[in-house]
Design an enzyme around this catalytic site. Structure first.
Site, mmCIF file in Angstrom:
data_model
loop_
_atom_site.group_PDB
_atom_site.id
_atom_site.type_symbol
_atom_site.label_atom_id
_atom_site.label_comp_id
_atom_site.label_asym_id
_atom_site.label_seq_id
_atom_site.Cartn_x
_atom_site.Cartn_y
_atom_site.Cartn_z
ATOM 1 N N GLU A 14 -10.326 7.546 4.322
ATOM 2 C CA GLU A 14 -9.314 6.971 5.218
ATOM 3 C C GLU A 14 -9.407 7.615 6.607
ATOM 4 O O GLU A 14 -10.505 7.866 7.102
ATOM 5 C CB GLU A 14 -7.936 7.081 4.569
ATOM 6 C CG GLU A 14 -7.921 6.357 3.208
ATOM 7 C CD GLU A 14 -6.562 6.283 2.542
ATOM 8 O OE1 GLU A 14 -5.538 6.286 3.238
ATOM 9 O OE2 GLU A 14 -6.525 6.202 1.296
ATOM 10 N N ASP A 59 0.866 -1.174 0.000
ATOM 11 C CA ASP A 59 0.000 0.000 0.000
ATOM 12 C C ASP A 59 0.912 1.236 0.000
ATOM 13 O O ASP A 59 2.136 1.139 0.094
ATOM 14 C CB ASP A 59 -0.987 -0.019 1.174
ATOM 15 C CG ASP A 59 -2.191 0.911 0.935
ATOM 16 O OD1 ASP A 59 -2.130 1.735 0.004
ATOM 17 O OD2 ASP A 59 -3.185 0.834 1.687
HETATM 18 C C1 BGC Z 1 -5.047 3.236 0.325
HETATM 19 C C2 BGC Z 1 -5.272 2.211 -0.752
HETATM 20 C C3 BGC Z 1 -5.169 2.861 -2.106
HETATM 21 C C4 BGC Z 1 -3.848 3.574 -2.231
HETATM 22 C C5 BGC Z 1 -3.657 4.266 -3.552
HETATM 23 C C6 BGC Z 1 -3.818 4.043 0.082
HETATM 24 O O1 BGC Z 1 -3.713 5.082 0.977
HETATM 25 O O2 BGC Z 1 -4.960 2.587 1.570
HETATM 26 O O3 BGC Z 1 -6.520 1.595 -0.578
HETATM 27 O O4 BGC Z 1 -5.293 1.884 -3.095
HETATM 28 O O5 BGC Z 1 -3.748 4.542 -1.227
HETATM 29 O O6 BGC Z 1 -4.422 5.392 -3.664
HETATM 30 C C1 BGC Z 2 -3.392 10.075 -2.083
HETATM 31 C C2 BGC Z 2 -4.240 8.846 -1.881
HETATM 32 C C3 BGC Z 2 -3.576 7.977 -0.896
HETATM 33 C C4 BGC Z 2 -3.231 8.729 0.367
HETATM 34 C C5 BGC Z 2 -2.441 7.898 1.300
HETATM 35 C C6 BGC Z 2 -3.231 10.740 -0.748
HETATM 36 O O1 BGC Z 2 -2.596 11.942 -0.836
HETATM 37 O O2 BGC Z 2 -4.000 10.924 -2.983
HETATM 38 O O3 BGC Z 2 -4.459 8.145 -3.043
HETATM 39 O O4 BGC Z 2 -4.414 6.923 -0.627
HETATM 40 O O5 BGC Z 2 -2.538 9.916 0.098
HETATM 41 O O6 BGC Z 2 -2.248 8.481 2.538
#
Ligand code: BGC
Ligand code: BGC
Length: 738
Positions: free
Chosen positions: A520, A320
């Site tokens: 998130e 990830d």
């Molecule tokens: C998320 C994933 C996602 C990745 C790419 C991460 O922060 O946990 O689910 O696929 O970002 O955007």
């Molecule tokens: C990105 C996301 C990713 C996340 C992880 C963001 O800035 O755009 O895709 O999942 O950071 O923390």
């Protein structure tokens, strides 16, 4: 390390020639190398190509960089691709994969611009790859092609789960695959296969709810939709994420450690992943958090023993976002970044979503291989998986897309988005049948969420945290939808905060309330609370003395204060219904559609009841405000004649369903099994089958429910469930021992 200048420039010249000659086979041309021959089996092509690769080229294949790194001046700038960064990342470091993290879009954000951008990146890559290895590009298309303006946005998974509709889920994913591929994207970081068991968690809405059987079936449907019968140039690779144990963080906050027993892992958390693997999912993404004291990203036990040896997963494991670095910065299992890389790759990660610093990652891997702390065989194994995926997706043969065709592929599917949103609507309360509003002459709509689509879209919608304030996309808000379906001769008024006096003859208030969009950790909601201003609005509405229906735009159960909960005459759970969501809400409010969604989770009375799972412990259901499966209708469905055919794992229940009410409607029949004795699942009611029907008033149909009895089997030897009882509604019958 730079490729020697001479070699690099030679490569460019050769590449330029072959691009201009584009797949013509002049008699003078050298015969294609074995790996370039599409008639060869993938395995042979991979072996041939791997044998030709330098270490630098191999490591590049294990590296994934966020596209914004190749734009602008700093890592989050969006803008034109920068020649300098293209050279460093794709040229010097031979990076073989890019992603657009949430919101990482080209400027302007149009389908054509996406296609042109991925073409440019592909062209640069192929021109600077000695062996012409194409790029693989990934995104999170978790409810449609959600980073692209103009794409229909579907209900988030939690709402889709409420439809219990496997075919619909497959269709949505097939449509999403076409949209992705039309913009040069062949890898989707979806579906989420985590079972949603803590609604406080900011990613609860990305799950298909609390039930492993429902989750497994919708995960399989998603994989089938994305990947088609077989991966190829018209489909995309699916990702089962996040392996494993991500969805039950201690204290409900994102990326907190989880403790899961072996039994619960086997019975609850693994089945959706296993089902997705069986359906052929090409990749998995690893859990950012720690499970039972060990970060998943450095766990050989999880990534090699469980994933490879036990589950026999043959596909690609991607980290990830930045999670290899986090072994050093967060989990502290590694004291240096290099050591973190050693731990992760050694444990079984194939590709690193780095996502910013390509040189740091590639040089760490290089050093580790050169000093013998990471076996080259491990690197080769990982590279093989990446190459196999690229061959299977047809990227070697069809690396480019036609920008002129992107627009129509991306914008298709509004009708499907509307159907999904309609089917997801879940009516939780309808005292003295306030709904449908058909006969009401004057309705007042209140709440800013009725006119602002951001709440109904949720996170991962153009922006990572949801639609940015200053951006606009085609979306039907609740007020728009209500205007569209307003019956003749009735009146609709909008008041944002109910500050003005109500029209004298107001006979119902529709209050549109819910959560601000988020993703998130930013979307964690430890108290399951509705924003204060929305609570205040509901109280003002109730204070008017008129009947109030609340429409909740939220990715989880929210706890309304008692007086509000009691005062509401009707409550519609709309989840995060997407760009057509407002129309779907309106159709249900006015009775054009009888609501047919059923809750894919248990709605607790209080936070202290968490974790709140259907029947998890005897007596716990008393703590449920709305049990799993709750969902009222404008008509009545009656069951008769429950029977079970078959034996062992292949049993099918049959039941007659009659629509005994006045209007047509959709309905999901749920079959539960309750083990009578034996097994650790003792006493718990488990969903083992479901099916959806649509019936006209007076119509009867016998429906078949294939039963998935895996949840009745238990891990421990000698503990097999002795006997079980099947229930559908009030009907019960014995279930032959599975
Ligand atoms: C998320 C994933 C996602 C990745 C790419 C991460 O922060 O946990 O689910 O696929 O970002 O955007
Ligand atoms: C990105 C996301 C990713 C996340 C992880 C963001 O800035 O755009 O895709 O999942 O950071 O923390």
């Amino acid at each position: 390390m730079r490729i020697p200048v001479l070699l690099a420039s030679l490569t460019v010249t050769l590449a330029a020639q072959s691009t201009s000659a584009q797949s013509t086979t002049s008699p003078a041309a050298a015969p294609p190398l074995p790996y370039q021959d599409r008639a060869q089996p993938v395995e042979a092509r991979v072996a041939d190509l791997l044998a030709r690769m330098t270490l630098t080229e191999k490591i590049g294949q294990l590296t994934q960089i966020n596209v914004t790194r190749l734009m602008g001046q700093n890592e989050w700038d969006r803008g034109p691709l920068s020649e300098r960064w293209l050279d460093v990342v794709l040229g010097e470091h031979q990076v073989g994969s890019l992603l657009s993290g949430g919101g990482s879009a080209p400027v302007p954000n149009t389908p054509e611009a996406w296609a042109r951008m991925t073409n440019d990146l592909q062209r640069y890559t192929l021109t600077h790859s000695r062996l012409k290895i194409p790029l693989i590009y990934g995104v999170d298309a978790v409810h449609g092609h959600n980073n692209v303006k103009g794409a229909p946005l579907f209900p988030h998974n939690i709402g889709l789960a409420a439809t219990f509709d496997v075919n619909l889920t497959r269709d949505i994913n097939a449509l999403t695959a076409r949209a992705l591929r039309a913009t040069g994207i062949s890898w989707n970081f979806a579906p989420v296969a985590d079972v949603g068991r803590d609604p406080r968690w900011g990613r609860f809405y990305e799950t298909f709810g609390e039930d492993p059987t429902l989750t497994a079936q919708l995960v399989v449907a998603s994989v089938q939709g994305l990947q088609g019968e077989k991966l190829g140039p018209a489909t995309v690779a699916a990702t089962l994420k996040h392996f494993i144990g991500y969805s039950v963080p201690q204290n409900g906050r994102d990326r907190q450690p989880a403790q899961i027993s072996r039994e619960s892992l086997q019975r609850v958390h693994l089945p959706p992943f296993q089902a997705g693997m069986k359906a052929g999912a090409a990749t998995v993404m690893i859990n950012s958090g720690a499970l039972n004291g060990e970060p998943a990203h450095s766990s050989r036990g999880l990534l090699t023993e469980l994933l490879r040896e036990e589950l026999k997963f043959p596909g690609l494991a991607v980290s990830d976002w930045e999670d290899i670095a986090r072994l050093q910065t967060v989990h502290k299992t590694a004291s240096t970044y290099q050591d973190a890389v050693r731990q992760a790759l050694g444990a079984g990660i194939d590709m690193s979503m780095v996502p910013n610093d390509a040189p740091a990652f590639t040089s760490a891997v290089k050093t580790l291989v050169e000093n013998g702390s990471l076996p080259l065989a491990r690197v080769d194994e990982a590279v093989r998986r990446v190459l196999a995926l690229k061959f299977e997706l047809g990227l070697f043969e069809q690396p480019y897309v036609d920008p002129a065709a992107a627009g129509s592929a991306v914008t298709a599917g509004q009708d499907l988005a509307l159907r999904a949103a309609r089917q997801s609507m879940t009516l939780l309360k309808n005292d003295s049948e306030l709904l449908p509003l058909k006969g009401r002459r004057s309705v007042v709509v209140v709440g800013r969420r009725a006119v602002d689509p951001r709440s109904q879209l949720g996170g991962w919608s153009i922006g990572w945290q949801g639609l940015p304030e200053n951006e606009d996309i085609p979306a039907v808000t609740v007020l728009d939808g209500m205007k569209q379906v307003l019956p003749k001769g009735t009146r609709l008024t909008y008041s944002e905060d109910l500050s003005a006096a109500l029209p004298a003859n107001t006979d119902a208030i529709v209050a549109v309330v819910g959560e601000a969009p988020g993703a998130e950790g930013e979307a964690d909601n430890p108290g399951l609370t509705l924003p204060q201003e929305d609570v205040a609005l509901l109280r003002r509405a109730l204070g008017s003395g008129r009947p109030v229906v609340a429409v909740l735009l939220a990715g989880r159960p929210l706890l309304l204060p008692d007086d509000v909960q009691r005062g509401l005459r009707a409550l519609v759970m709309a989840y995060l219904p997407g760009s057509e969501g407002g129309r779907a809400v309106a159709d249900v409010l006015y009775g054009n559609t009888s609501p047919s969604g059923r809750l894919p989770f248990t709605w607790p009375k209080s936070v202290s009841a968490l974790p709140m799972i259907e029947g998890a412990t005897p007596g716990q259901n008393a703590q449920a405000l709305y049990p799993f499966g709750t969902g009222l209708s404008y008509t009545r469905f009656q069951y008769a004649g429950l029977s079970v055919q078959g034996a062992g794992a292949r049993q099918t229940a049959q039941v007659r369903v009659t629509n005994s009410g006045q209007v047509a409607g959709g309905h999901t029949v749920l079959a539960f099994a309750r083990p009578a004795s034996g097994g650790t699942a003792g006493g718990e009611r488990l969903l083992v089958g479901f099916t959806r029907v649509t019936l006209k008033p007076g119509e009867t149909r016998t429906v078949a429910l294939p039963l998935d009895l895996t949840s009745l089997r238990v891990a421990a030897p000698g503990q097999a469930v002795q006997s079980a009882e099947l229930s559908v509604g009030e009907l019960r019958t014995a279930l032959p021992t599975p």
